[in-house]
Scaffold this active site. Sequence first.
Site, PDB file in Angstrom:
ATOM      1  CG  ASP A 145      -1.958  -1.073   1.198  1.00 60.31           C
ATOM      2  OD1 ASP A 145      -2.228  -1.603   0.116  1.00 60.31           O
ATOM      3  OD2 ASP A 145      -2.485  -1.391   2.277  1.00 60.31           O
ATOM      4  NE  ARG A 146       0.335   8.332  -2.093  1.00 57.83           N
ATOM      5  CZ  ARG A 146      -0.208   9.325  -2.804  1.00 57.83           C
ATOM      6  NH1 ARG A 146      -1.335   9.113  -3.453  1.00 57.83           N
ATOM      7  NH2 ARG A 146       0.383  10.497  -2.874  1.00 57.83           N
TER       8      ARG A 146
END
Length: 310
Positions: A145-146
């Site tokens: 995930d970012r």
Amino acid sequence: MDSTPQWQSVTWFDVDEHQVEQRIDNFLFSRLKGVPKSRIYRLIREGQVRVNKKRVKAETRLSIGDQVRVAPIRYEQKDETAAPVSDSVAQSLLSRVVYEDEGLLVVNKPSGIAVHGGSGVAYGLIEALRAATGKKYLELIHRIDRDTSGLVMISKKRSTLKLLQDLLREHKIQKTYAAIVKGQVSLDQQLIDAPLLRYELANGERRVRVSKEGKPSKTQWKVMERFKTTTYVHASPLSGRTHQIRVHGLSIGHALLGDDKYGHNSAYNGPEARRLCLHALRLEIPDYPVIEAPLPDDMQQILDALRKSP
């Protein structure tokens, strides 16, 4: 700024576990920058997009390990996006390489940078590394995930990409994440076994929830340290679902600290986090040395504060 026509050579994309079941049209929208959607649909209709050498329809769903081939296309690319990566960003990311050999590059990604561009993101980790290294072939082996920091595997050769994605699919690569979660986790070790279902909010944002209709998902949790209001855990996902650790934590009443999507409204009284407290800490790959990335300073500071609190 005026747009300049660009000719693109044959482009290859490889599908990993985070893109399973994604439609081919949506997959291409986020990867073919500057190409109108109408043009992408035309490419699909004309057979210029192939998956595993076969023609597809726009609604075709992808599977892990699929190889997507896009024929050369002419599109408009803005000059201002031709080189969006600054030298300082490029050099900073190069300094975060923790392992490299002839086929594999492993980077300790900072929180806040996406692994690839798209959906309003000008560029991501992979585009920045291509710009920094000048290498034409660099491909993501998997994704995180970012907001998650830590280890990301990137292939420098197609053979390495296939080998490691096969190992991922066969669950032969062990990933260990460090997480700080809300509340005191009672069990020293536990296996969270809860199927996960992906869905979309009204605004198109992707989310995940525990559901009987979801895909089988398992995460091994191990308590490393308990505090008054939080617990420091190591989590090892035994399947590769989107937001798996975050949703599994929420499912047992322990949302991750700093998570703005899952459990952010749950009761908590302790040091605040400015970002998601989840870090890809360790990779154990057959025939490779164990690869590790130390806890980032911001997570370490939270742990230090927790240790000092009464």
